[in-house]
Design a protein around this motif. Structure first.
Motif, PDB file in Angstrom:
ATOM      1  N   GLY A  61      47.151 -67.023  26.248  1.00 42.28           N
ATOM      2  CA  GLY A  61      46.592 -67.273  27.476  1.00 42.28           C
ATOM      3  C   GLY A  61      45.060 -67.286  27.552  1.00 42.28           C
ATOM      4  O   GLY A  61      44.294 -66.573  26.565  1.00 42.28           O
ATOM      5  N   THR A  62      44.351 -68.147  28.152  1.00 38.18           N
ATOM      6  CA  THR A  62      43.079 -68.586  28.209  1.00 38.18           C
ATOM      7  C   THR A  62      42.771 -68.822  29.458  1.00 38.18           C
ATOM      8  O   THR A  62      43.400 -69.071  30.606  1.00 38.18           O
ATOM      9  N   ILE A  63      41.406 -68.392  30.052  1.00 37.34           N
ATOM     10  CA  ILE A  63      40.801 -68.356  31.313  1.00 37.34           C
ATOM     11  C   ILE A  63      39.374 -69.003  31.021  1.00 37.34           C
ATOM     12  O   ILE A  63      38.762 -68.556  29.809  1.00 37.34           O
ATOM     13  N   THR A  64      38.736 -69.411  32.080  1.00 40.08           N
ATOM     14  CA  THR A  64      37.325 -69.943  32.208  1.00 40.08           C
ATOM     15  C   THR A  64      36.677 -68.998  33.159  1.00 40.08           C
ATOM     16  O   THR A  64      37.262 -69.203  34.437  1.00 40.08           O
ATOM     17  N   VAL A  65      35.708 -68.359  32.875  1.00 42.02           N
ATOM     18  CA  VAL A  65      34.742 -67.520  33.831  1.00 42.02           C
ATOM     19  C   VAL A  65      33.483 -68.303  33.735  1.00 42.02           C
ATOM     20  O   VAL A  65      32.567 -68.309  32.906  1.00 42.02           O
ATOM     21  N   PRO A  66      33.007 -68.506  35.027  1.00 44.68           N
ATOM     22  CA  PRO A  66      31.621 -69.192  35.381  1.00 44.68           C
ATOM     23  C   PRO A  66      30.582 -68.064  35.297  1.00 44.68           C
ATOM     24  O   PRO A  66      30.952 -66.993  35.413  1.00 44.68           O
ATOM     25  N   VAL A  67      29.443 -68.294  34.330  1.00 43.98           N
ATOM     26  CA  VAL A  67      28.404 -67.519  34.385  1.00 43.98           C
ATOM     27  C   VAL A  67      27.506 -67.314  35.620  1.00 43.98           C
ATOM     28  O   VAL A  67      27.062 -66.419  35.736  1.00 43.98           O
ATOM     29  N   LEU A  68      27.067 -68.514  36.157  1.00 42.57           N
ATOM     30  CA  LEU A  68      25.967 -68.651  37.181  1.00 42.57           C
ATOM     31  C   LEU A  68      26.641 -68.976  38.452  1.00 42.57           C
ATOM     32  O   LEU A  68      28.014 -69.649  38.488  1.00 42.57           O
ATOM     33  N   THR A  69      26.147 -68.583  39.803  1.00 37.33           N
ATOM     34  CA  THR A  69      26.724 -69.032  40.903  1.00 37.33           C
ATOM     35  C   THR A  69      26.328 -70.489  41.015  1.00 37.33           C
ATOM     36  O   THR A  69      25.659 -71.232  40.190  1.00 37.33           O
ATOM     37  N   GLU A  70      26.977 -71.324  41.897  1.00 39.05           N
ATOM     38  CA  GLU A  70      26.980 -72.687  42.014  1.00 39.05           C
ATOM     39  C   GLU A  70      25.363 -73.094  42.165  1.00 39.05           C
ATOM     40  O   GLU A  70      25.070 -74.067  41.769  1.00 39.05           O
ATOM     41  N   ASP A  71      24.404 -72.321  42.891  1.00 37.08           N
ATOM     42  CA  ASP A  71      23.002 -72.510  43.324  1.00 37.08           C
ATOM     43  C   ASP A  71      22.293 -72.163  42.025  1.00 37.08           C
ATOM     44  O   ASP A  71      21.042 -72.459  42.176  1.00 37.08           O
ATOM     45  N   LYS A  72      22.701 -71.530  40.964  1.00 36.58           N
ATOM     46  CA  LYS A  72      22.093 -70.994  39.842  1.00 36.58           C
ATOM     47  C   LYS A  72      21.118 -69.827  40.027  1.00 36.58           C
ATOM     48  O   LYS A  72      20.012 -69.897  39.224  1.00 36.58           O
ATOM     49  N   LEU A  73      21.288 -69.366  41.307  1.00 36.88           N
ATOM     50  CA  LEU A  73      20.215 -68.324  41.555  1.00 36.88           C
ATOM     51  C   LEU A  73      20.638 -67.009  40.978  1.00 36.88           C
ATOM     52  O   LEU A  73      19.886 -65.882  41.480  1.00 36.88           O
ATOM     53  N   GLY A  74      21.903 -66.652  40.681  1.00 41.15           N
ATOM     54  CA  GLY A  74      22.349 -65.332  40.458  1.00 41.15           C
ATOM     55  C   GLY A  74      23.535 -65.422  39.519  1.00 41.15           C
ATOM     56  O   GLY A  74      24.067 -66.491  39.191  1.00 41.15           O
ATOM     57  N   LEU A  75      24.122 -64.457  39.125  1.00 42.83           N
ATOM     58  CA  LEU A  75      25.332 -64.235  38.276  1.00 42.83           C
ATOM     59  C   LEU A  75      26.562 -64.468  38.866  1.00 42.83           C
ATOM     60  O   LEU A  75      26.685 -63.741  39.969  1.00 42.83           O
ATOM     61  N   ALA A  76      27.394 -65.210  38.748  1.00 40.73           N
ATOM     62  CA  ALA A  76      28.701 -65.356  39.227  1.00 40.73           C
ATOM     63  C   ALA A  76      29.419 -64.049  39.313  1.00 40.73           C
ATOM     64  O   ALA A  76      29.314 -63.166  38.501  1.00 40.73           O
ATOM     65  N   PRO A  77      30.098 -63.702  40.637  1.00 40.47           N
ATOM     66  CA  PRO A  77      30.623 -62.620  40.707  1.00 40.47           C
ATOM     67  C   PRO A  77      31.675 -62.414  39.689  1.00 40.47           C
ATOM     68  O   PRO A  77      32.107 -61.358  39.338  1.00 40.47           O
ATOM     69  N   GLU A  78      32.381 -63.351  39.316  1.00 43.80           N
ATOM     70  CA  GLU A  78      33.549 -63.338  38.382  1.00 43.80           C
ATOM     71  C   GLU A  78      32.971 -62.922  36.982  1.00 43.80           C
ATOM     72  O   GLU A  78      33.424 -61.854  36.150  1.00 43.80           O
ATOM     73  N   PHE A  79      31.635 -63.419  36.425  1.00 40.77           N
ATOM     74  CA  PHE A  79      31.157 -62.836  35.268  1.00 40.77           C
ATOM     75  C   PHE A  79      30.794 -61.308  35.353  1.00 40.77           C
ATOM     76  O   PHE A  79      30.773 -60.633  34.543  1.00 40.77           O
ATOM     77  N   LEU A  80      30.356 -60.995  36.837  1.00 36.95           N
ATOM     78  CA  LEU A  80      29.932 -59.661  36.879  1.00 36.95           C
ATOM     79  C   LEU A  80      31.031 -58.710  36.794  1.00 36.95           C
ATOM     80  O   LEU A  80      30.968 -57.459  36.490  1.00 36.95           O
ATOM     81  N   LEU A  81      32.191 -59.033  36.891  1.00 35.45           N
ATOM     82  CA  LEU A  81      33.474 -58.302  36.638  1.00 35.45           C
ATOM     83  C   LEU A  81      33.817 -57.901  35.264  1.00 35.45           C
ATOM     84  O   LEU A  81      34.576 -57.057  35.057  1.00 35.45           O
ATOM     85  N   LEU A  82      33.153 -58.766  34.314  1.00 36.12           N
ATOM     86  CA  LEU A  82      33.403 -58.481  32.912  1.00 36.12           C
ATOM     87  C   LEU A  82      32.952 -57.203  32.236  1.00 36.12           C
ATOM     88  O   LEU A  82      31.963 -56.655  32.618  1.00 36.12           O
ATOM     89  N   GLU A  83      33.973 -56.593  31.716  1.00 37.27           N
ATOM     90  CA  GLU A  83      33.631 -55.043  31.024  1.00 37.27           C
ATOM     91  C   GLU A  83      33.437 -55.093  29.621  1.00 37.27           C
ATOM     92  O   GLU A  83      34.576 -55.403  29.197  1.00 37.27           O
ATOM     93  N   LEU A  84      32.505 -54.819  29.058  1.00 37.58           N
ATOM     94  CA  LEU A  84      32.356 -54.724  27.445  1.00 37.58           C
ATOM     95  C   LEU A  84      33.429 -53.588  27.071  1.00 37.58           C
ATOM     96  O   LEU A  84      33.351 -52.393  27.530  1.00 37.58           O
ATOM     97  N   LEU A  85      34.253 -54.147  26.126  1.00 38.20           N
ATOM     98  CA  LEU A  85      35.029 -53.320  25.392  1.00 38.20           C
ATOM     99  C   LEU A  85      34.606 -52.879  23.930  1.00 38.20           C
ATOM    100  O   LEU A  85      34.859 -51.839  23.106  1.00 38.20           O
ATOM    101  N   ASP A  86      33.532 -53.599  23.358  1.00 39.12           N
ATOM    102  CA  ASP A  86      33.199 -53.383  22.025  1.00 39.12           C
ATOM    103  C   ASP A  86      32.164 -52.223  22.043  1.00 39.12           C
ATOM    104  O   ASP A  86      31.395 -52.036  22.892  1.00 39.12           O
ATOM    105  N   ASP A  87      32.177 -51.462  20.975  1.00 40.81           N
ATOM    106  CA  ASP A  87      31.187 -50.347  20.569  1.00 40.81           C
ATOM    107  C   ASP A  87      30.035 -50.959  20.244  1.00 40.81           C
ATOM    108  O   ASP A  87      29.997 -51.584  19.035  1.00 40.81           O
ATOM    109  N   PRO A  88      28.930 -50.855  20.911  1.00 38.09           N
ATOM    110  CA  PRO A  88      27.673 -51.300  20.268  1.00 38.09           C
ATOM    111  C   PRO A  88      26.994 -51.068  19.138  1.00 38.09           C
ATOM    112  O   PRO A  88      25.977 -51.676  18.685  1.00 38.09           O
ATOM    113  N   ASP A  89      27.525 -49.939  18.506  1.00 36.70           N
ATOM    114  CA  ASP A  89      26.906 -49.492  17.174  1.00 36.70           C
ATOM    115  C   ASP A  89      27.543 -50.293  16.076  1.00 36.70           C
ATOM    116  O   ASP A  89      28.637 -50.520  15.890  1.00 36.70           O
TER     117      ASP A  89
END
Length: 89
Positions: A61-89
């Motif tokens: 399954g695939t989904i597409t998540v917008p990065v910016l709001t329509e007006d490009k003044l902020g990050l899209a709410p959907e993008f802000l819901l992403l939680e990083l699972l990778d270990d940064p080290d």
């Protein structure tokens, strides 16, 4: 307020990263230049229909998540819901 500037190269750096979105684990597999957006793929399989709507095969399954709001003044709410699972080290 001014527009948020995020480059496609910065977004492409996310490819391969594991994230959680709405309690489902995904991997970032692609960056779309329009708007811009990222494409997430899950290990859960869905049935892919043909052009007539008939089931043909199981695919990830695939989904597409917008990065910016329509007006490009902020990050899209959907993008802000992403939680990083990778270990940064």
């Amino acid at each position: 307020m001014s527009e948020i500037t995020i480059t496609l190269d910065q977004l492409r750096g996310l490819i391969g990263i594991l994230v959680q979105y709405r309690d489902v684990d995904y991997q970032v597999i692609e960056v779309l230049e329009d708007r811009p957006s990222i494409v997430l793929q899950t290990t859960n399989k869905v049935i892919q229909p043909d052009s007539h709507g008939n089931p043909t095969r199981w695919v990830p399954g695939t989904i597409t998540v917008p990065v910016l709001t329509e007006d490009k003044l902020g990050l899209a709410p959907e993008f802000l819901l992403l939680e990083l699972l990778d270990d940064p080290d």
